[in-house]
Design a protein around this motif. Structure first.
Motif, PDB file in Angstrom:
ATOM      1  N   UNK A  95      40.404 -13.877 -17.691  1.00 26.63           N
ATOM      2  CA  UNK A  95      41.856 -13.768 -17.628  1.00 26.63           C
ATOM      3  C   UNK A  95      42.408 -13.150 -16.359  1.00 26.63           C
ATOM      4  N   UNK A  96      41.586 -13.013 -15.300  1.00 22.27           N
ATOM      5  CA  UNK A  96      42.040 -12.397 -14.052  1.00 22.27           C
ATOM      6  C   UNK A  96      42.801 -13.377 -13.166  1.00 22.27           C
ATOM      7  N   UNK A  97      42.466 -14.654 -13.269  1.00 19.15           N
ATOM      8  CA  UNK A  97      43.110 -15.711 -12.480  1.00 19.15           C
ATOM      9  C   UNK A  97      43.247 -16.950 -13.356  1.00 19.15           C
ATOM     10  N   UNK A  98      44.083 -17.862 -12.902  1.00 18.18           N
ATOM     11  CA  UNK A  98      44.162 -19.185 -13.522  1.00 18.18           C
ATOM     12  C   UNK A  98      44.054 -20.224 -12.412  1.00 18.18           C
ATOM     13  N   UNK A  99      43.630 -21.404 -12.808  1.00 18.30           N
ATOM     14  CA  UNK A  99      43.566 -22.537 -11.891  1.00 18.30           C
ATOM     15  C   UNK A  99      44.767 -23.413 -12.169  1.00 18.30           C
ATOM     16  N   UNK A 100      45.475 -23.794 -11.100  1.00 19.09           N
ATOM     17  CA  UNK A 100      46.622 -24.693 -11.245  1.00 19.09           C
ATOM     18  C   UNK A 100      46.414 -25.889 -10.345  1.00 19.09           C
ATOM     19  N   UNK A 101      46.679 -27.072 -10.888  1.00 21.15           N
ATOM     20  CA  UNK A 101      46.590 -28.278 -10.066  1.00 21.15           C
ATOM     21  C   UNK A 101      47.680 -28.251  -9.012  1.00 21.15           C
ATOM     22  N   UNK A 102      47.376 -28.865  -7.883  1.00 22.04           N
ATOM     23  CA  UNK A 102      48.335 -28.947  -6.788  1.00 22.04           C
ATOM     24  C   UNK A 102      49.183 -30.200  -6.986  1.00 22.04           C
ATOM     25  N   UNK A 103      50.506 -30.049  -7.110  1.00 22.52           N
ATOM     26  CA  UNK A 103      51.345 -31.218  -7.360  1.00 22.52           C
ATOM     27  C   UNK A 103      51.380 -32.198  -6.182  1.00 22.52           C
ATOM     28  N   UNK A 104      51.145 -31.705  -4.961  1.00 17.80           N
ATOM     29  CA  UNK A 104      51.189 -32.560  -3.768  1.00 17.80           C
ATOM     30  C   UNK A 104      49.886 -33.295  -3.501  1.00 17.80           C
ATOM     31  N   UNK A 105      48.799 -32.823  -4.111  1.00 19.96           N
ATOM     32  CA  UNK A 105      47.473 -33.353  -3.801  1.00 19.96           C
ATOM     33  C   UNK A 105      46.681 -33.387  -5.099  1.00 19.96           C
ATOM     34  N   UNK A 106      46.448 -34.549  -5.626  1.00 23.62           N
ATOM     35  CA  UNK A 106      45.753 -34.706  -6.894  1.00 23.62           C
ATOM     36  C   UNK A 106      44.365 -34.110  -6.925  1.00 23.62           C
ATOM     37  N   UNK A 107      43.731 -33.964  -5.755  1.00 23.58           N
ATOM     38  CA  UNK A 107      42.379 -33.401  -5.709  1.00 23.58           C
ATOM     39  C   UNK A 107      42.403 -31.895  -5.473  1.00 23.58           C
ATOM     40  N   UNK A 108      43.506 -31.352  -4.993  1.00 23.33           N
ATOM     41  CA  UNK A 108      43.577 -29.942  -4.649  1.00 23.33           C
ATOM     42  C   UNK A 108      43.974 -29.086  -5.846  1.00 23.33           C
ATOM     43  N   UNK A 109      43.680 -27.794  -5.732  1.00 19.03           N
ATOM     44  CA  UNK A 109      44.044 -26.863  -6.790  1.00 19.03           C
ATOM     45  C   UNK A 109      44.325 -25.494  -6.183  1.00 19.03           C
ATOM     46  N   UNK A 110      45.077 -24.710  -6.920  1.00 26.88           N
ATOM     47  CA  UNK A 110      45.393 -23.340  -6.533  1.00 26.88           C
ATOM     48  C   UNK A 110      44.652 -22.375  -7.438  1.00 26.88           C
ATOM     49  N   UNK A 111      44.337 -21.220  -6.902  1.00 26.68           N
ATOM     50  CA  UNK A 111      43.879 -20.081  -7.689  1.00 26.68           C
ATOM     51  C   UNK A 111      45.070 -19.130  -7.717  1.00 26.68           C
ATOM     52  N   UNK A 112      45.455 -18.673  -8.908  1.00 28.19           N
ATOM     53  CA  UNK A 112      46.639 -17.833  -9.068  1.00 28.19           C
ATOM     54  C   UNK A 112      46.252 -16.571  -9.830  1.00 28.19           C
ATOM     55  N   UNK A 113      46.644 -15.427  -9.282  1.00 34.52           N
ATOM     56  CA  UNK A 113      46.362 -14.160  -9.953  1.00 34.52           C
ATOM     57  C   UNK A 113      47.252 -14.035 -11.186  1.00 34.52           C
ATOM     58  N   UNK A 114      46.702 -13.488 -12.254  1.00 37.32           N
ATOM     59  CA  UNK A 114      47.453 -13.271 -13.491  1.00 37.32           C
ATOM     60  C   UNK A 114      47.907 -11.812 -13.555  1.00 37.32           C
ATOM     61  N   UNK A 115      48.694 -11.502 -14.567  1.00 35.12           N
ATOM     62  CA  UNK A 115      49.094 -10.100 -14.778  1.00 35.12           C
ATOM     63  C   UNK A 115      47.860  -9.236 -15.023  1.00 35.12           C
ATOM     64  N   UNK A 116      46.879  -9.760 -15.760  1.00 32.67           N
ATOM     65  CA  UNK A 116      45.637  -9.005 -15.993  1.00 32.67           C
ATOM     66  C   UNK A 116      44.891  -8.790 -14.675  1.00 32.67           C
ATOM     67  N   UNK A 117      44.932  -9.786 -13.805  1.00 35.10           N
ATOM     68  CA  UNK A 117      44.309  -9.642 -12.490  1.00 35.10           C
ATOM     69  C   UNK A 117      45.008  -8.585 -11.658  1.00 35.10           C
ATOM     70  N   UNK A 118      46.324  -8.584 -11.706  1.00 31.21           N
ATOM     71  CA  UNK A 118      47.097  -7.551 -10.979  1.00 31.21           C
ATOM     72  C   UNK A 118      46.783  -6.163 -11.530  1.00 31.21           C
TER      73      UNK A 118
END
Length: 155
Positions: free
Chosen positions: A86-109
């Motif tokens: 629960x420290x991060x989540x993976x989010x798909x990149x809307x501009x690039x179907x193959x790309x993805x973001x790593x996003x810090x969560x509140x638990x990660x913060x």
């Protein structure tokens, strides 16, 4: 292949081995302290620091891997483990179907906010308290120069 090897002089070898020993011992000690006191590994901490240093706490996988000097498979496996905790989540990149973001969560913060004071105190106790301000400036200059050359070579 006929090039002559530029072997290290005794002074160069001593300096290099001392630097490597420092890096290994300091990294190992910091890692164990973080894990023991905050349940955050050194790798987790590195990822969380990178994510807190960017807007919105999000970074593309490839940029995060490049910043940490990690290979794609290591990044993928480690982010999957962090997401499972629960420290991060993976989010798909809307501009690039193959790309993805790593996003810090509140638990990660919360995890990095708890670990950061421990890390800072350990850095002071294990390293900064043993060097002078002049030595620190020299170390910063050397580090920036070598990193700059390494970055040039990666381009």
């Amino acid at each position: 292949m006929g090039e002559t090897v530029r072997w290290l002089t005794p002074e160069e070898q001593h300096a290099w081995r001392s630097f490597v020993r420092l890096h290994e011992k300091l990294g190992g000690r910091l890692s164990r302290l973080l894990q023991k006191e905050s349940k955050v590994s050194a790798a987790d901490f590195a990822v969380l620091v990178q994510l807190t240093d960017v807007p919105e706490g999000r970074q593309r996988y490839q940029d995060l891997a490049r910043a940490l000097e990690w290979e794609k498979s290591r990044m993928s496996h480690h982010i999957a483990r962090m997401a499972g905790r629960g420290l991060v989540v993976r989010e798909d990149c809307p501009d690039d179907g193959r790309g993805a973001f790593v996003v810090i969560t509140e638990a990660g913060r919360a995890a990095i906010e708890a670990a950061a004071p421990l890390h800072v105190e350990a850095v002071r106790e294990l390293f900064l308290d043993h060097v002078t301000p002049a030595e620190l400036r020299v170390l910063a200059d050397i580090s920036e120069r070598v990193v700059s050359k390494l970055d040039e070579g990666a381009s």
